[in-house]
Scaffold this motif. Structure first.
Motif, PDB file in Angstrom:
ATOM      1  N   GLU A 273       0.844  -1.206   0.000  1.00  0.00           N
ATOM      2  CA  GLU A 273       0.000   0.000   0.000  1.00  0.00           C
ATOM      3  C   GLU A 273       0.879   1.255   0.000  1.00  0.00           C
ATOM      4  OE1 GLU A 273      -3.422   0.172  -0.113  1.00  0.00           O
ATOM      5  OE2 GLU A 273      -3.305  -1.990  -0.486  1.00  0.00           O
ATOM      6  N   LEU A 274       1.973   1.218   0.749  1.00  0.00           N
ATOM      7  CA  LEU A 274       2.900   2.345   0.787  1.00  0.00           C
ATOM      8  C   LEU A 274       3.517   2.575  -0.585  1.00  0.00           C
ATOM      9  CD1 LEU A 274       4.461   4.401   2.647  1.00  0.00           C
ATOM     10  CD2 LEU A 274       6.224   2.640   2.857  1.00  0.00           C
ATOM     11  N   LYS A 275       3.840   1.503  -1.268  1.00  0.00           N
ATOM     12  CA  LYS A 275       4.413   1.614  -2.616  1.00  0.00           C
ATOM     13  C   LYS A 275       3.436   2.325  -3.558  1.00  0.00           C
ATOM     14  CE  LYS A 275       7.174   0.389  -6.102  1.00  0.00           C
ATOM     15  NZ  LYS A 275       8.568   0.854  -6.278  1.00  0.00           N
ATOM     16  N   LYS A 276       2.166   1.976  -3.476  1.00  0.00           N
ATOM     17  CA  LYS A 276       1.152   2.631  -4.315  1.00  0.00           C
ATOM     18  C   LYS A 276       1.073   4.124  -4.018  1.00  0.00           C
ATOM     19  CE  LYS A 276      -1.780  -1.501  -4.404  1.00  0.00           C
ATOM     20  NZ  LYS A 276      -3.075  -2.086  -3.917  1.00  0.00           N
ATOM     21  N   ASN A 277       1.278   4.485  -2.765  1.00  0.00           N
ATOM     22  CA  ASN A 277       1.237   5.884  -2.340  1.00  0.00           C
ATOM     23  C   ASN A 277       2.514   6.639  -2.721  1.00  0.00           C
ATOM     24  OD1 ASN A 277       2.297   7.578   0.311  1.00  0.00           O
ATOM     25  ND2 ASN A 277       0.171   8.098  -0.207  1.00  0.00           N
ATOM     26  N   GLN A 278       3.538   5.901  -3.186  1.00  0.00           N
ATOM     27  CA  GLN A 278       4.861   6.446  -3.509  1.00  0.00           C
ATOM     28  C   GLN A 278       5.557   7.002  -2.265  1.00  0.00           C
ATOM     29  OE1 GLN A 278       4.299   9.284  -6.720  1.00  0.00           O
ATOM     30  NE2 GLN A 278       4.025   7.648  -8.212  1.00  0.00           N
ATOM     31  N   GLY A 279       5.221   6.394  -1.116  1.00  0.00           N
ATOM     32  CA  GLY A 279       5.774   6.839   0.151  1.00  0.00           C
ATOM     33  C   GLY A 279       7.081   6.155   0.483  1.00  0.00           C
ATOM     34  N   LEU A 280       7.449   6.232   1.765  1.00  0.00           N
ATOM     35  CA  LEU A 280       8.804   5.856   2.178  1.00  0.00           C
ATOM     36  C   LEU A 280       8.777   5.210   3.556  1.00  0.00           C
ATOM     37  CD1 LEU A 280      11.863   6.268   1.448  1.00  0.00           C
ATOM     38  CD2 LEU A 280      11.720   8.441   2.677  1.00  0.00           C
ATOM     39  N   ILE A 281       9.497   4.089   3.713  1.00  0.00           N
ATOM     40  CA  ILE A 281       9.726   3.506   5.034  1.00  0.00           C
ATOM     41  C   ILE A 281      11.193   3.700   5.375  1.00  0.00           C
ATOM     42  CG2 ILE A 281       9.940   1.189   3.966  1.00  0.00           C
ATOM     43  CD1 ILE A 281       9.112   0.047   6.753  1.00  0.00           C
ATOM     44  N   MET A 282      11.446   4.365   6.504  1.00  0.00           N
ATOM     45  CA  MET A 282      12.799   4.681   6.952  1.00  0.00           C
ATOM     46  C   MET A 282      13.134   3.722   8.089  1.00  0.00           C
ATOM     47  SD  MET A 282      12.510   8.847   6.627  1.00  0.00           S
ATOM     48  CE  MET A 282      14.215   9.119   6.120  1.00  0.00           C
ATOM     49  N   VAL A 283      14.066   2.810   7.824  1.00  0.00           N
ATOM     50  CA  VAL A 283      14.294   1.653   8.691  1.00  0.00           C
ATOM     51  C   VAL A 283      14.833   2.092  10.053  1.00  0.00           C
ATOM     52  CG1 VAL A 283      15.588  -0.495   8.968  1.00  0.00           C
ATOM     53  CG2 VAL A 283      14.648   0.134   6.722  1.00  0.00           C
ATOM     54  N   ASN A 284      14.172   1.583  11.104  1.00  0.00           N
ATOM     55  CA  ASN A 284      14.526   1.838  12.501  1.00  0.00           C
ATOM     56  C   ASN A 284      15.660   0.896  12.925  1.00  0.00           C
ATOM     57  OD1 ASN A 284      14.453   1.842  15.415  1.00  0.00           O
ATOM     58  ND2 ASN A 284      12.364   2.613  15.341  1.00  0.00           N
ATOM     59  N   LEU A 285      16.570   1.385  13.758  1.00  0.00           N
ATOM     60  CA  LEU A 285      17.714   0.571  14.178  1.00  0.00           C
ATOM     61  C   LEU A 285      17.589   0.001  15.591  1.00  0.00           C
ATOM     62  CD1 LEU A 285      20.682   2.703  12.766  1.00  0.00           C
ATOM     63  CD2 LEU A 285      19.250   1.016  11.609  1.00  0.00           C
ATOM     64  N   TYR A 286      16.476   0.225  16.262  1.00  0.00           N
ATOM     65  CA  TYR A 286      16.301  -0.286  17.624  1.00  0.00           C
ATOM     66  C   TYR A 286      16.384  -1.807  17.619  1.00  0.00           C
ATOM     67  CZ  TYR A 286      13.804  -0.991  22.117  1.00  0.00           C
ATOM     68  OH  TYR A 286      13.421  -1.370  23.391  1.00  0.00           O
ATOM     69  N   SER A 287      17.252  -2.359  18.460  1.00  0.00           N
ATOM     70  CA  SER A 287      17.471  -3.819  18.470  1.00  0.00           C
ATOM     71  C   SER A 287      16.170  -4.599  18.619  1.00  0.00           C
ATOM     72  CB  SER A 287      18.433  -4.191  19.599  1.00  0.00           C
ATOM     73  OG  SER A 287      19.718  -3.652  19.378  1.00  0.00           O
ATOM     74  N   LYS A 288      15.269  -4.105  19.462  1.00  0.00           N
ATOM     75  CA  LYS A 288      14.023  -4.829  19.714  1.00  0.00           C
ATOM     76  C   LYS A 288      13.141  -4.891  18.476  1.00  0.00           C
ATOM     77  CE  LYS A 288      10.334  -5.154  23.175  1.00  0.00           C
ATOM     78  NZ  LYS A 288       9.750  -4.538  24.398  1.00  0.00           N
ATOM     79  N   PHE A 289      13.242  -3.890  17.583  1.00  0.00           N
ATOM     80  CA  PHE A 289      12.462  -3.899  16.344  1.00  0.00           C
ATOM     81  C   PHE A 289      13.205  -4.619  15.219  1.00  0.00           C
ATOM     82  CE2 PHE A 289      10.422   0.441  17.615  1.00  0.00           C
ATOM     83  CZ  PHE A 289       9.718  -0.198  18.618  1.00  0.00           C
ATOM     84  N   ILE A 290      14.496  -4.871  15.418  1.00  0.00           N
ATOM     85  CA  ILE A 290      15.296  -5.534  14.392  1.00  0.00           C
ATOM     86  C   ILE A 290      15.320  -7.044  14.603  1.00  0.00           C
ATOM     87  CG2 ILE A 290      17.651  -5.829  13.515  1.00  0.00           C
ATOM     88  CD1 ILE A 290      16.259  -3.325  12.478  1.00  0.00           C
ATOM     89  N   SER A 291      15.619  -7.472  15.817  1.00  0.00           N
ATOM     90  CA  SER A 291      15.754  -8.906  16.083  1.00  0.00           C
ATOM     91  C   SER A 291      14.697  -9.431  17.042  1.00  0.00           C
ATOM     92  CB  SER A 291      17.143  -9.195  16.668  1.00  0.00           C
ATOM     93  OG  SER A 291      17.290  -8.554  17.924  1.00  0.00           O
ATOM     94  N   CYS A 292      13.798  -8.555  17.506  1.00  0.00           N
ATOM     95  CA  CYS A 292      12.790  -8.921  18.513  1.00  0.00           C
ATOM     96  C   CYS A 292      13.445  -9.374  19.810  1.00  0.00           C
ATOM     97  CB  CYS A 292      11.833  -9.986  17.990  1.00  0.00           C
ATOM     98  SG  CYS A 292      10.566  -9.327  16.883  1.00  0.00           S
ATOM     99  N   SER A 293      14.668  -8.905  20.053  1.00  0.00           N
ATOM    100  CA  SER A 293      15.349  -9.196  21.314  1.00  0.00           C
ATOM    101  C   SER A 293      16.202  -7.991  21.674  1.00  0.00           C
ATOM    102  CB  SER A 293      16.225 -10.442  21.192  1.00  0.00           C
ATOM    103  OG  SER A 293      17.337 -10.181  20.359  1.00  0.00           O
ATOM    104  N   GLY A 294      16.904  -8.080  22.768  1.00  0.00           N
ATOM    105  CA  GLY A 294      17.713  -6.954  23.220  1.00  0.00           C
ATOM    106  C   GLY A 294      19.020  -6.793  22.479  1.00  0.00           C
ATOM    107  N   GLU A 295      19.377  -7.773  21.639  1.00  0.00           N
ATOM    108  CA  GLU A 295      20.638  -7.719  20.913  1.00  0.00           C
ATOM    109  C   GLU A 295      20.397  -7.920  19.420  1.00  0.00           C
ATOM    110  OE1 GLU A 295      23.440 -10.470  22.452  1.00  0.00           O
ATOM    111  OE2 GLU A 295      23.580  -9.511  24.437  1.00  0.00           O
ATOM    112  N   ALA A 296      21.231  -7.244  18.642  1.00  0.00           N
ATOM    113  CA  ALA A 296      21.156  -7.386  17.185  1.00  0.00           C
ATOM    114  C   ALA A 296      22.518  -7.031  16.602  1.00  0.00           C
ATOM    115  CB  ALA A 296      20.064  -6.489  16.612  1.00  0.00           C
ATOM    116  N   SER A 297      22.696  -7.335  15.319  1.00  0.00           N
ATOM    117  CA  SER A 297      23.954  -7.052  14.629  1.00  0.00           C
ATOM    118  C   SER A 297      23.665  -6.203  13.400  1.00  0.00           C
ATOM    119  CB  SER A 297      24.633  -8.353  14.206  1.00  0.00           C
ATOM    120  OG  SER A 297      23.839  -9.016  13.230  1.00  0.00           O
ATOM    121  N   ILE A 298      24.724  -5.683  12.803  1.00  0.00           N
ATOM    122  CA  ILE A 298      24.566  -4.939  11.552  1.00  0.00           C
ATOM    123  C   ILE A 298      23.962  -5.841  10.486  1.00  0.00           C
ATOM    124  CG2 ILE A 298      25.803  -3.768   9.686  1.00  0.00           C
ATOM    125  CD1 ILE A 298      27.783  -2.730  11.712  1.00  0.00           C
ATOM    126  N   SER A 299      24.349  -7.106  10.502  1.00  0.00           N
ATOM    127  CA  SER A 299      23.795  -8.059   9.534  1.00  0.00           C
ATOM    128  C   SER A 299      22.285  -8.183   9.689  1.00  0.00           C
ATOM    129  CB  SER A 299      24.469  -9.423   9.709  1.00  0.00           C
ATOM    130  OG  SER A 299      23.937 -10.366   8.802  1.00  0.00           O
TER     131      SER A 299
END
Length: 440
Positions: A273-299
């Protein structure tokens, strides 16, 4: 094996040749490794020098309030402790433009949210005008000029629609002060939009994720040229906005739900739906939103970029780090100076330089310019005069202007009056609801 009696000289020469060849191979291997490593880092530096980052979300103003009570006179923004953001590290990380969040806690809703928001706008405006490395900008053109002048452009974003107290005139006044983006909710519902969070139980409703007044807010933001931010909104609210907005919208700091099933992340169907709107998702770096845990890596972070690229393409992706807003970040991305490490990881995953130039800044500029184009298209429209019904606000602190004849007179109640305790209880409740205490 050489015969020691007859071929000693030949054997020694052969062994020497083999040893020299082996040494040359080792040197060549080391040299190739060095050149390869240097080449990637050099490419990152060159790329980010030509296309410096526009970061969609940073909560430094919140930390300035918490740690210093917004006292800019007593600190040096070039070198700050206890935070992940300062001028020196922004420059090291090639951050050329920063969307600074103006955030006040949900406990201020229906109390003093507007005043607190004004104070946070004040601190952003001060730091971005009192330090020569910063430049406060309010347009895509000014953002481009700031880059040419080698300035860090400051954009002001309100994080949470409760800051406008359900008032379109307040929204317009914030725009006049330089606000160019607003997230419709934070961790609490507003009377007119739903949050992705269940932390607060205010304004619960069924099958009405974006009310009539909520649509008026979106329409007025389109008319003003203010970017609609859907991070923190519920998926139903986000979907309703994507169908209603005439301009592209952003998720200023959200990641992929397919890789981490947190309600703050965006599912694939909503990405389409965002693509149709020509909008933008700006990726969050919070570990909990990246790996669903307290730790994450650049990978792990790069996996989110790869997945979103696969679903809707690199032309719909940006970066919204959320530094100062959360507690933990992936290893190697501990502060804003570390952004080059993320770009290096993506280069090593065969992202092209043109794709990364889009992610770093060109996608955001495209969205910002399109929001301004829609604004210009709507320039003949008058400011909206839609008001939210009082029964939807449910705020006992909201003053209702009426002629004096309609204001009930207060009666003196004797100490023996049977209803005095109930009156005192009611008065106490109103005082509590209208108190300025902020509860996050």
């Amino acid at each position: 094996m050489c015969n020691e009696d007859f071929h000693t000289g030949s054997c020694a020469a052969s062994n020497n040749f083999r040893m020299q060849t082996l040494r040359n191979l080792l040197i060549l291997s080391s040299l190739c490794h060095f050149i390869s490593g240097y080449s990637v880092k050099h490419r990152v530096q060159d790329l980010m020098s030509r296309y410096p980052l526009i970061d969609g979300h940073n909560d430094l103003p919140l930390k300035l309030r918490i740690l210093h009570n917004n006292g800019l006179n007593h600190i040096d923004l070039h070198n700050l402790s206890k935070v992940a953001t300062d001028i020196t590290r922004l420059q090291t990380g090639h951050v050329q433009a920063q969307m600074f969040s103006v955030y006040v806690m949900c406990g201020a809703q229906n109390k003093d949210a507007v005043r607190l928001t004004l104070e946070q706008i004040d601190v952003v405006r001060r730091m971005c005008t009192e330090y020569h490395e910063f430049e406060l900008v309010t347009s895509a053109h000014a953002l481009r000029i700031a880059e040419m002048r080698h300035k860090i452009a400051c954009l002001i974003s309100i994080e949470g629609g409760h800051s406008i107290d359900s008032s379109l005139p307040a929204l317009r006044m914030f725009y006049q002060l330089g606000v160019r983006s607003m997230a419709l909710t934070h961790t609490c519902n507003t009377p007119w939009a739903e949050s992705s969070s269940q932390l607060h139980d205010l304004y619960q409703r069924q099958h009405n994720s974006l009310t009539h007044f909520g649509k008026a807010v979106v329409a007025e933001m389109n008319r003003l040229g203010m970017i609609v931010d859907l991070s923190h909104t519920s998926w139903d609210t986000a979907q309703a906005v994507l169908h209603h907005s005439r301009a592209p919208v952003i998720f200023s700091h959200s990641s992929s739900y397919a890789l981490c099933n947190h309600s703050r992340n965006v599912p694939d169907w909503l990405l389409h739906e965002l693509k149709k709107n020509q909008g933008l998702i700006m990726v969050n770096l919070y570990s909990k939103f990246i790996s669903c845990s307290g730790e994450a890596s650049i990978s792990d972070v790069a996996d989110h970029f790869d997945h979103i690229k696969k679903v809707i393409g690199a032309g719909s992706i940006g970066i919204g780090g959320d530094y100062e807003g959360v507690a933990s970040f992936p290893r190697g991305l501990e502060d804003v100076s570390k952004y080059p490490a993320l770009i290096q990881e993506l280069l090593q995953r065969n992202w092209t330089e043109q794709e990364l130039a889009d992610v770093l800044r060109r996608n955001f500029l495209r969205v910002f310019e399109e929001v301004e184009r829609v604004r210009d298209e709507l320039s003949s429209q008058q400011p909206s005069e839609v008001h939210i019904p009082l029964e939807e606000v449910q705020n006992p602190c909201r003053l209702v202007l009426r002629p004096p004849d309609f204001i009930p007179a207060f009666k003196v109640v004797s100490s023996s009056a049977p209803h005095r305790p109930q009156a005192l209880v009611i008065a106490a409740i109103v005082l509590l609801l209208c108190s300025p205490i902020m509860i996050g």
